[in-house]
Design an enzyme around this catalytic site. Sequence first.
Site, PDB file in Angstrom:
ATOM      1  CG  ASP A   1      23.321  29.978 -36.101  1.00 34.97           C
ATOM      2  OD1 ASP A   1      23.230  29.557 -37.267  1.00 34.97           O
ATOM      3  OD2 ASP A   1      24.345  29.835 -35.406  1.00 34.97           O
ATOM      4  NE  ARG A   2      14.719  27.938 -34.011  1.00 31.62           N
ATOM      5  CZ  ARG A   2      13.432  27.684 -34.282  1.00 31.62           C
ATOM      6  NH1 ARG A   2      12.474  28.376 -33.686  1.00 31.62           N
ATOM      7  NH2 ARG A   2      13.104  26.737 -35.132  1.00 31.62           N
TER       8      ARG A   2
END
Length: 227
Positions: free
Chosen positions: A57-58
């Site tokens: 995930d970012r």
Amino acid sequence: MLLSDHILFLDGEALVIDKPAGLPVDAPRDGSLSLENHLDSLRFGFKRWPLPVHRLDRDTSGCLLLARNPKAHGRFTRAFEERAVEKQYLAILDGVPAGDRGIIDLPLGKTSTAEQGWRMVVDPKGKPSVSHWEKLAEAGGRALLRFRPETGRTHQLRVHALEGLGFPIVGDPVYGKGGAKDRTMLHAERLVVKRDVKPPVIAEAPFPDRFVALGFAAPEGAAPTRG
């Protein structure tokens, strides 16, 4: 930011970087920077750009495996699909769960609404999802946990923390109380990928400074913070 300064493992077919929190693996729709903008600096003499084998995930920092040629990409992808990869994550929970360790076995499925957009939920008909966890430390009413996921579902640890342990990961904007300026406190600490002939790919990412800022020290055996 130079990702060439974040190399954790490098040989002729594999590259593992310590992905910074806030850098998306896939190019965002808004055209902001992503991993793709840094791939040219990660060729290290090869003509091809390395290709990510999996996703983080970012906001998730830590070990991200890239393959340096198509054949290696195929082998590494199969290793992930066959659960032949050892993964460890560190997370700070917005609360202190009961007990010191356990196993979360909650199948997950995807749902989408006009109000909240899409998210993952516990679904008896969903895909099997299993995470092992242990509590490492407590500080300020929060807990530092180590997760060892058996499966690799989207948002698995984020949902398992909330639904399996009763507390979201600090900063999570979807499953917790995080806002637009917060970062989800999740870190891919260790990655081990076995290979048939060559020695395994083994990478350990330094303990994040952002975890230190919340009052936690690197647990015993963890890679030290980046100096």
